[in-house]
Design an enzyme around this catalytic site. Structure first.
Site, short mmCIF file in Angstrom:
data_model
loop_
_atom_site.label_atom_id
_atom_site.label_comp_id
_atom_site.label_asym_id
_atom_site.label_seq_id
_atom_site.Cartn_x
_atom_site.Cartn_y
_atom_site.Cartn_z
N SER B 115 1.09 -1.79 -0.41
CA SER B 115 -0.09 -0.33 0.22
C SER B 115 0.58 1.15 -0.13
O SER B 115 1.95 1.25 0.72
CB SER B 115 -0.84 0.09 1.16
OG SER B 115 -0.41 0.45 2.43
N HIS B 119 2.55 12.45 -0.68
CA HIS B 119 2.45 13.54 -0.20
C HIS B 119 2.90 14.90 -0.57
O HIS B 119 3.59 14.50 0.16
CB HIS B 119 1.88 14.05 1.31
CG HIS B 119 0.74 13.57 2.14
ND1 HIS B 119 -0.80 13.85 1.93
CD2 HIS B 119 0.25 11.93 2.96
CE1 HIS B 119 -1.32 12.73 2.58
NE2 HIS B 119 -0.98 11.82 2.75
N HIS B 129 -2.81 7.32 -3.60
CA HIS B 129 -3.56 6.14 -3.14
C HIS B 129 -3.03 4.88 -3.31
O HIS B 129 -3.70 4.92 -5.16
CB HIS B 129 -3.98 5.87 -1.68
CG HIS B 129 -4.91 4.91 -1.53
ND1 HIS B 129 -5.73 4.45 -2.42
CD2 HIS B 129 -4.27 4.37 -0.69
CE1 HIS B 129 -6.48 3.64 -1.99
NE2 HIS B 129 -4.59 3.23 -0.68
N ARG B 133 -3.92 -6.42 -2.94
CA ARG B 133 -3.72 -7.30 -1.66
C ARG B 133 -3.83 -8.71 -2.71
O ARG B 133 -4.93 -8.86 -2.80
CB ARG B 133 -4.11 -6.78 -0.82
CG ARG B 133 -5.56 -7.12 -0.64
CD ARG B 133 -6.22 -5.96 0.48
NE ARG B 133 -7.60 -5.97 0.26
CZ ARG B 133 -7.70 -4.08 -0.59
NH1 ARG B 133 -7.13 -3.59 -0.90
NH2 ARG B 133 -9.15 -4.14 -0.61
N HIS B 162 -7.32 7.99 -15.43
CA HIS B 162 -8.75 6.39 -15.19
C HIS B 162 -8.41 5.90 -17.07
O HIS B 162 -8.76 4.47 -16.68
CB HIS B 162 -9.92 7.81 -15.50
CG HIS B 162 -10.33 7.84 -14.24
ND1 HIS B 162 -11.20 7.10 -13.86
CD2 HIS B 162 -10.30 9.10 -12.97
CE1 HIS B 162 -12.03 7.90 -12.02
NE2 HIS B 162 -11.68 8.80 -12.29
N GLY B 275 -5.08 -5.04 15.62
CA GLY B 275 -4.04 -5.11 16.70
C GLY B 275 -2.64 -4.68 15.13
O GLY B 275 -1.07 -5.09 15.59
#
Lengths: 292, 292
Positions: B115, B119, B129, B133, B162, B275
């Site tokens: 991922s 910025h 972004h 996965r 796009h 977690g």
């Protein structure tokens, strides 16, 4: 002689009037601080801030309504401080009814409250939050509290902040302070960072002792205790200067504040999910925040 | 001839190797951008950035483990860009089992992915972004996508971003692009602001066509399509200057980005609640953000 009201409509009106009165009082106190600051070179070229008010109304739906007033000041001691008063009524949606006292039987509610978040310019002046509210469903109760988030904790400030709340609590019920202090520590905690938001204060909810007038008097005292303690702490540190490193630490602490409010805070989540006023709800976010 | 693997362990190894390979490729591409920038006075006194890696491991628990590598660059074009690769395994807790395909029967899972959030310093260069996965429970699937968040949308950039995803989609299945574009628009939306996060892209999940090799090839192409399209857009705008007003608009847009990630993003919520590594999960947050 303390004011005694027994009728639910009178109680609602009295609570609402108090929250608005407390707002006016705090705004006046904070504006005086803005005028009185005389050190801190970093801010002395700025003009003293004054609160501006903006009212909002809930979009009219079937059996719901109300609204509120946001009071915001962008000053020199307070980079951004928002004090919201809102009084709303309506019906809880299915998803909330089970988790709200008295709402399973009848989904109608009325709620009024005042909430405040202060983001000072100086990293030497702690961030602070206060909120008190009255909720009516088939039950009725008070909730609220306040907590202090210093960038650089000072033992005396922490003691005084807690001392003020303890005195307010003890005047009503000696069991309140230890219980509400612990509740605050548990609530204002960031599990994903394994750190507390700040140095705590008190937090209470679902207060319905059976004596509405006593609960209301306590809720008033919590607001006043916050106002006194926090304005003393602000005045104590407002004339100190700071370094670029101090400012960086403050921006990072504010980043954690954003994380708490957006990930964990029940009021924020509840407000956003029930179609509350986004601008008023997110008034708590700092003017500038940093992440590493 | 395309690589064909049939054994689940080989598939897991191949997917993991690809995510790491894509990470290396993107990091090299972004470092070249850092060296090649030559305009934008605001940043030319800074040195070209280089990625730094930091690995982390999941706290060892019964039947769970794995970890990842965070690659972070703080450069002159990219104020902060993080690329995380992680490969983890374990058992879903009770609360998640019902909502995850194939986990009700057996709570064990394996997941690997890459991922990225970028910025840029310049308000003229869009935030971006990307994530892809592979997840294995009693079922197995791919998911991912990418989206672009310009402060000042430029029609050509939007079309090219796009267009790159559309070409990648169409090479596999002509039904993909319209479906995944719409999914992206729905997903990257801030209901409390009634506004889109940016100009979209694609988003897909639970892709299990029955042909693992085809799904894997598609997932690879999504990663490459993002890399090409986004690096072209960055190069197109990286030498432009900007005003203080532009910078203010960027900080405000970043505030919205924080809101989306902390309030709505499923990956962030899921990671923090299970977690996951907080530092890696919150790498997506901007270095500095503002709220009004």
């Amino acid at each position: 002689m303390p004011e005694t009201v027994n009728d639910i409509e009178e109680q609602k009106a009295a609570a609402r009037a108090w929250f608005e009165n407390l707002r006016d009082d705090i705004c006046a106190t904070f504006e005086a601080i803005e005028r009185d600051v005389e050190g801190a070179d970093e801010i002395m070229d700025l003009a003293p801030g004054q609160f501006e008010q903006k009212s909002w109304e809930r979009p009219e739906g079937l059996k719901q309504g109300g609204g509120g007033v946001m009071s915001v000041m962008r000053g020199r001691v307070f980079e951004k401080v928002g004090v919201n008063v809102s009084t709303v009524f309506g019906e809880f949606s299915e998803q909330f009814r089970a988790s709200i006292p008295g709402a399973a039987e009848d989904p109608r509610f009325w709620a009024s409250g005042v909430s405040l978040v202060a983001h000072p310019r100086s990293p030497r002046v702690p961030i602070a939050h206060m909120n008190t509210r009255m909720i009516v469903t088939t039950k009725q109760w008070f909730g609220g509290g306040g907590d202090l988030t210093p960038v650089f904790p000072i033992e005396q400030d922490t003691q005084d902040f807690h001392g003020s709340f303890k005195a307010a609590c003890d005047a009503h019920d000696e069991s309140y302070y230890p219980k509400y202090k612990e509740w605050c520590d548990e609530y204002f905690f960031l599990p994903h960072r394994d750190e507390a938001r700040g140095v705590g204060g008190i937090f209470y909810d679902n207060l319905e002792s059976g004596d509405w007038n006593a609960d209301f008097a306590f809720t008033k005292d919590v607001g006043k205790a916050f106002e006194t303690a926090y304005s003393d702490i602000v005045r104590r540190h407002m004339n100190e200067g700071w370094s670029d490193e101090d400012k960086k630490a403050q921006l990072k602490k504010r980043g954690r504040y954003v994380e708490f409010n957006l990930i964990h805070d029940r009021g924020t989540k509840f407000g956003l999910m029930t179609g509350g006023n986004t601008e008023a709800i997110l008034m708590s976010l700092p003017p500038l925040a940093a992440w590493e």
